[in-house]
Design an enzyme around this catalytic site. Structure first.
Site, PDB file in Angstrom:
ATOM      1  N   ARG A 100       6.023  -7.754  -0.560  1.00  0.00           N
ATOM      2  CA  ARG A 100       6.043  -6.475  -1.250  1.00  0.00           C
ATOM      3  C   ARG A 100       4.717  -5.784  -0.986  1.00  0.00           C
ATOM      4  O   ARG A 100       3.667  -6.436  -0.954  1.00  0.00           O
ATOM      5  CB  ARG A 100       6.212  -6.676  -2.755  1.00  0.00           C
TER       6      ARG A 100
ATOM      7  N   ASP B 141       2.343  -2.574  -2.557  1.00  0.00           N
ATOM      8  CA  ASP B 141       2.244  -1.815  -3.792  1.00  0.00           C
ATOM      9  C   ASP B 141       2.232  -0.312  -3.525  1.00  0.00           C
ATOM     10  O   ASP B 141       2.115   0.138  -2.385  1.00  0.00           O
ATOM     11  CB  ASP B 141       0.987  -2.227  -4.551  1.00  0.00           C
TER      12      ASP B 141
ATOM     13  N   ARG C  80      -7.567  -5.901  -2.269  1.00  0.00           N
ATOM     14  CA  ARG C  80      -8.256  -4.767  -2.903  1.00  0.00           C
ATOM     15  C   ARG C  80      -9.414  -5.241  -3.793  1.00  0.00           C
ATOM     16  O   ARG C  80     -10.453  -4.584  -3.884  1.00  0.00           O
ATOM     17  CB  ARG C  80      -7.245  -3.933  -3.693  1.00  0.00           C
TER      18      ARG C  80
END
Length: 246
Positions: free
Chosen positions: A51, A53, A199
């Site tokens: 996945r 984001d 991140r």
């Protein structure tokens, strides 16, 4: 006869809420499935490599598709690109064994985070790179990034939610900071990634740039296994899924 295809996509994630289908939000999976439905008219079995984001981009995102449609791979590629929006493209379609699974057959992934390091913002990089206007010492950040390499518990570099359970250990095989003109690039490869892991790694490297951490502090941040020990979560728009390894 059922066949299995490996489909490699790339996309600009700026207007999407990630890959996975969501209620009341536009996702890449939604537009992909809509395009596929116009071609085969079937309810297909689609598996994705991961996945991404909201706002994250992909230069290579892999999907496995099991279908009974007789369409040849080259025609499927052309048809998908005809129906997909301009910010999503299929790069290749190839037939693979039936037991191939885009997620479970994956050996690792590589991400790149882009930082535009210039006093003036670049409008053409809006939502495609983090603008950081103070000087960056890429050699200093590269020293810090090297400490991410190896097998570690990355609890300090993870936003915990219902998707992160059990073992939070990952093996990082590549972690480096380089510069191309005014663009600073953080490249990291691993056998898997936790939610917001890259991140948070970037946010921690920027803490090193700001003098709030030293490169030699990174092992201690890892050992703390505490999200509060690491830096903030960098914005999504600088992050690219760069490569998927099988």
């Amino acid at each position: 006869m059922q066949r299995n295809f490996l489909i490699k996509l790339c996309y600009d994630g700026s207007r999407y809420h990630g890959w996975q289908i969501q209620e009341n939000a536009l996702t890449v999976q939604q537009v992909f499935q809509e395009a596929l439905g116009k071609i085969t008219g079937l309810s297909e079995d689609i598996k994705a490599c991961s996945r991404t984001d909201t706002g994250v981009h992909a230069r290579e995102f892999c999907v496995s598709l099991k279908t009974e449609s007789p369409i040849p791979p080259e025609r499927l590629l052309a048809a998908l690109n005809h129906y997909l929006p301009e910010d999503v493209a299929v790069r290749s379609v190839e037939q693979v064994p039936l037991d191939f699974h885009a997620r479970y057959s994956c050996k690792g992934k590589e991400y790149v985070y882009q930082i535009w390091n210039h006093p003036v913002r670049d409008p053409f990089l809006r939502q495609r790179a983090l603008h950081y206007w103070y000087p960056i010492d890429e050699a200093l950040l590269d020293r810090a990034a090297r400490h991410y390499v190896g097998r570690h518990d990355f609890s300090s570099f993870c936003t915990l939610d219902r998707r992160e359970k059990g073992d939070l250990t990952r093996t990082v095989t590549k972690s480096q900071v380089t510069r191309e003109g005014d663009m600073v690039l953080f490249t990291v490869a691993a056998d898997g990634f936790l939610y917001n892991m890259v991140r948070i790694m970037v946010g921690t490297l920027l803490r090193v740039q700001q003098g709030k951490l030293a490169p030699e502090d990174i092992p201690g941040v890892l050992a703390a296994q505490d999200r509060r020990a690491a830096g903030p979560t960098a914005p999504a728009w600088g992050l690219y899924l760069n490569r998927v390894f099988y």
